[in-house]
Design an enzyme around this catalytic site. Structure first.
Site, PDB file in Angstrom:
ATOM      1  N   ARG A   6      11.272  -1.606  10.963  1.00 20.04           N
ATOM      2  CA  ARG A   6      10.147  -1.173  11.791  1.00 20.04           C
ATOM      3  C   ARG A   6       9.996  -2.122  12.969  1.00 20.04           C
ATOM      4  NH1 ARG A   6       4.879   0.213   8.180  1.00 20.04           N
ATOM      5  NH2 ARG A   6       3.863  -1.036   9.794  1.00 20.04           N
ATOM      6  N   ARG A  24      -0.621  -9.067  13.246  1.00 21.62           N
ATOM      7  CA  ARG A  24      -1.227  -8.055  12.358  1.00 21.62           C
ATOM      8  C   ARG A  24      -2.070  -8.718  11.268  1.00 21.62           C
ATOM      9  NH1 ARG A  24       4.046  -5.069  10.823  1.00 21.62           N
ATOM     10  NH2 ARG A  24       2.780  -3.936   9.320  1.00 21.62           N
ATOM     11  N   ARG A  42      -9.924   0.861   8.563  1.00 22.23           N
ATOM     12  CA  ARG A  42      -9.440  -0.479   8.881  1.00 22.23           C
ATOM     13  C   ARG A  42     -10.461  -1.266   9.677  1.00 22.23           C
ATOM     14  NH1 ARG A  42      -3.726   0.380   8.676  1.00 22.23           N
ATOM     15  NH2 ARG A  42      -2.559  -1.480   9.199  1.00 22.23           N
ATOM     16  N   LYS A  64       0.841  -1.207   0.000  1.00 25.28           N
ATOM     17  CA  LYS A  64       0.000   0.000   0.000  1.00 25.28           C
ATOM     18  C   LYS A  64       0.873   1.253   0.000  1.00 25.28           C
ATOM     19  CE  LYS A  64      -2.163  -1.109   3.845  1.00 25.28           C
ATOM     20  NZ  LYS A  64      -1.476  -2.385   4.148  1.00 25.28           N
ATOM     21  N   ARG A  98      11.752  -5.627   4.827  1.00 25.55           N
ATOM     22  CA  ARG A  98      11.524  -4.185   4.652  1.00 25.55           C
ATOM     23  C   ARG A  98      12.514  -3.382   5.505  1.00 25.55           C
ATOM     24  NH1 ARG A  98       5.677  -1.786   5.445  1.00 25.55           N
ATOM     25  NH2 ARG A  98       5.825  -2.910   7.414  1.00 25.55           N
TER      26      ARG A  98
HETATM   27  P1  AP5 Z   1       4.781  -1.607   1.864  1.00 26.24           P
HETATM   28  O1  AP5 Z   1       4.471  -0.791   0.663  1.00 26.24           O
HETATM   29  O2  AP5 Z   1       5.547  -0.966   2.961  1.00 26.24           O
HETATM   30  O3  AP5 Z   1       3.442  -2.343   2.377  1.00 26.24           O
HETATM   31  P2  AP5 Z   1       2.203  -1.797   3.167  1.00 26.24           P
HETATM   32  O4  AP5 Z   1       0.991  -2.432   2.573  1.00 26.24           O
HETATM   33  O5  AP5 Z   1       2.227  -0.302   3.250  1.00 26.24           O
HETATM   34  O6  AP5 Z   1       2.494  -2.481   4.572  1.00 26.24           O
HETATM   35  P3  AP5 Z   1       2.393  -1.879   6.040  1.00 26.24           P
HETATM   36  O7  AP5 Z   1       3.145  -2.796   6.948  1.00 26.24           O
HETATM   37  O8  AP5 Z   1       2.759  -0.429   6.064  1.00 26.24           O
HETATM   38  O9  AP5 Z   1       0.895  -2.039   6.288  1.00 26.24           O
HETATM   39  P4  AP5 Z   1       0.170  -2.034   7.612  1.00 26.24           P
HETATM   40  O10 AP5 Z   1      -1.196  -1.857   7.134  1.00 26.24           O
HETATM   41  O11 AP5 Z   1       0.397  -3.213   8.452  1.00 26.24           O
HETATM   42  O12 AP5 Z   1       0.894  -0.870   8.442  1.00 26.24           O
HETATM   43  P5  AP5 Z   1       0.490   0.639   8.767  1.00 26.24           P
HETATM   44  O13 AP5 Z   1       1.707   1.446   8.802  1.00 26.24           O
HETATM   45  O14 AP5 Z   1      -0.651   1.063   7.930  1.00 26.24           O
HETATM   46  O15 AP5 Z   1       5.575  -2.912   1.363  1.00 26.24           O
HETATM   47  C1  AP5 Z   1       6.069  -3.871   2.274  1.00 26.24           C
HETATM   48  C2  AP5 Z   1       7.439  -4.363   1.798  1.00 26.24           C
HETATM   49  O16 AP5 Z   1       7.288  -5.093   0.582  1.00 26.24           O
HETATM   50  C3  AP5 Z   1       8.438  -3.237   1.496  1.00 26.24           C
HETATM   51  O17 AP5 Z   1       9.713  -3.631   1.891  1.00 26.24           O
HETATM   52  C4  AP5 Z   1       8.346  -3.054  -0.033  1.00 26.24           C
HETATM   53  O18 AP5 Z   1       9.556  -2.580  -0.579  1.00 26.24           O
HETATM   54  C5  AP5 Z   1       8.028  -4.474  -0.484  1.00 26.24           C
HETATM   55  N1  AP5 Z   1       7.144  -4.513  -1.661  1.00 26.24           N
HETATM   56  C6  AP5 Z   1       6.106  -3.679  -1.952  1.00 26.24           C
HETATM   57  N2  AP5 Z   1       5.508  -4.025  -3.123  1.00 26.24           N
HETATM   58  C7  AP5 Z   1       6.182  -5.132  -3.568  1.00 26.24           C
HETATM   59  C8  AP5 Z   1       6.045  -5.960  -4.730  1.00 26.24           C
HETATM   60  N3  AP5 Z   1       5.099  -5.719  -5.651  1.00 26.24           N
HETATM   61  N4  AP5 Z   1       6.900  -6.999  -4.846  1.00 26.24           N
HETATM   62  C9  AP5 Z   1       7.886  -7.237  -3.921  1.00 26.24           C
HETATM   63  N5  AP5 Z   1       8.055  -6.479  -2.820  1.00 26.24           N
HETATM   64  C10 AP5 Z   1       7.228  -5.434  -2.638  1.00 26.24           C
HETATM   65  O19 AP5 Z   1      -0.056   0.471  10.261  1.00 26.24           O
HETATM   66  C11 AP5 Z   1       0.809   0.153  11.323  1.00 26.24           C
HETATM   67  C12 AP5 Z   1       0.041   0.096  12.633  1.00 26.24           C
HETATM   68  O20 AP5 Z   1      -0.540   1.385  12.916  1.00 26.24           O
HETATM   69  C13 AP5 Z   1      -1.143  -0.862  12.665  1.00 26.24           C
HETATM   70  O21 AP5 Z   1      -0.738  -2.175  12.991  1.00 26.24           O
HETATM   71  C14 AP5 Z   1      -2.011  -0.230  13.757  1.00 26.24           C
HETATM   72  O22 AP5 Z   1      -1.521  -0.515  15.043  1.00 26.24           O
HETATM   73  C15 AP5 Z   1      -1.810   1.258  13.498  1.00 26.24           C
HETATM   74  N6  AP5 Z   1      -2.832   1.798  12.568  1.00 26.24           N
HETATM   75  C16 AP5 Z   1      -2.598   2.318  11.321  1.00 26.24           C
HETATM   76  N7  AP5 Z   1      -3.758   2.695  10.752  1.00 26.24           N
HETATM   77  C17 AP5 Z   1      -4.744   2.411  11.632  1.00 26.24           C
HETATM   78  C18 AP5 Z   1      -6.156   2.540  11.607  1.00 26.24           C
HETATM   79  N8  AP5 Z   1      -6.810   3.036  10.528  1.00 26.24           N
HETATM   80  N9  AP5 Z   1      -6.854   2.134  12.704  1.00 26.24           N
HETATM   81  C19 AP5 Z   1      -6.230   1.646  13.786  1.00 26.24           C
HETATM   82  N10 AP5 Z   1      -4.905   1.470  13.874  1.00 26.24           N
HETATM   83  C20 AP5 Z   1      -4.155   1.846  12.801  1.00 26.24           C
HETATM   84 MG    MG Z   2       2.388   1.116   4.821  1.00 27.14          MG
END
Ligand code: AP5
Ligand code: MG
Ligand code: ZN
Length: 216
Positions: free
Chosen positions: A160, A171, A88, A13, A127
């Site tokens: 991270r 997660r 979410r 994402k 990552r």
């Molecule tokens: P990346 O692009 O970083 O993936 P992502 O989908 O953004 O993954 P996240 O871990 O950021 O998602 P998340 O939803 O768990 O975390 P968030 O920060 O939102 O890609 C991942 C890796 O793969 C990278 O190394 C990249 O280079 C590689 N990659 C990408 N595309 C690829 C491809 N096509 N092929 C190969 N490799 C690839 O949330 C974190 C925490 O915050 C949550 O757990 C929660 O506690 C809190 N939080 C955030 N939002 C909310 C909400 N709305 N409500 C409540 N709590 C929340």
């Molecule tokens: Mg992300």
């Protein structure tokens, strides 16, 4: 263009959001990034969010919804925005619909980046993120030009805290229980689009552009 990105942790994402928001000149709103910034600045919000994030749990809706509403009220969201990692929960999605409709707006597309679980662990544990600007890399799939250093600002890359195997599993469970129902939610609104997120980053982006180009 008002877009939501849906998908499990590690679906890509953040990676696609960066490319989309550059191409379409709209702000990238990632609740995860907002929380991480607050954690690094040790604000009261950061201190509260950290308690949940470190365990892979969701930050409570009451906290998260208010933050997004405030962000969406800012001037730069007037001509569109991309939400990454929000909503979410169904509760967050309903609150978002209510907020937008009371401002004569709506979501145009909920874009699901579909990646099966067996890909996720390798993506997350490989990552690396920039300690200064937050840019994201992967040691195998998207390596920086110089090992351990950000291409954009030269700062050091770190892992991270929630990218350990144990927290990633939690997660994924949280995603299944609390976020997966949103797929049906947006299907019923007829705004769900799905792209296969298992291909190479630029191939996924091409497909994303095809979908968004048709929406525009
Ligand atoms: P990346 O692009 O970083 O993936 P992502 O989908 O953004 O993954 P996240 O871990 O950021 O998602 P998340 O939803 O768990 O975390 P968030 O920060 O939102 O890609 C991942 C890796 O793969 C990278 O190394 C990249 O280079 C590689 N990659 C990408 N595309 C690829 C491809 N096509 N092929 C190969 N490799 C690839 O949330 C974190 C925490 O915050 C949550 O757990 C929660 O506690 C809190 N939080 C955030 N939002 C909310 C909400 N709305 N409500 C409540 N709590 C929340
Ligand atoms: Mg992300
Ligand atoms: Zn950087």
């Amino acid at each position: 263009m008002n877009i939501i990105l849906l998908g499990p942790p590690g679906a890509g994402k953040g990676t696609q959001a960066k490319l989309i928001t550059e191409k379409y000149s709209i702000p990238h709103i990632s609740t995860g990034d907002i929380f991480r910034k607050n954690i690094s600045e040790k604000t009261p919000l950061g201190i509260e969010a950290k308690r949940y994030m470190d365990d892979g749990q969701l930050v409570p809706d009451e906290v998260t919804i208010g933050i997004v509403n405030d962000r969406l009220s800012m001037e730069d969201c007037k001509n569109g925005f991309l939400l990454d990692g929000f909503p979410r929960t169904v509760n967050q999605a309903e609150a978002l619909d209510l907020f937008l409709s009371s401002n004569d707006k709506k979501i145009d597309t909920a874009l699901l980046i579909d990646v099966p679980k067996e890909f996720i662990l390798e993506r997350m544990t490989g990552r690396r993120v920039c300690s200064a600007c937050g840019a994201s890399y992967h040691i195998k799939f998207n390596p920086p030009k110089a090992e351990g250093k950000c291409d954009i600002c030269g700062s050091s890359l770190v892992q991270r805290k929630d990218d350990t195997e144990e927290t990633v599993k939690e997660r994924l469970d949280v995603y299944d229980r609390q976020t997966q129902p949103l797929i049906q939610y947006y299907k019923e609104q007829n705004i769900l689009e799905t792209v296969n997120g298992t291909e190479e980053i630029n191939t996924v982006f091409k497909k994303v552009c095809d979908v968004l180009g048709a929406v525009k």
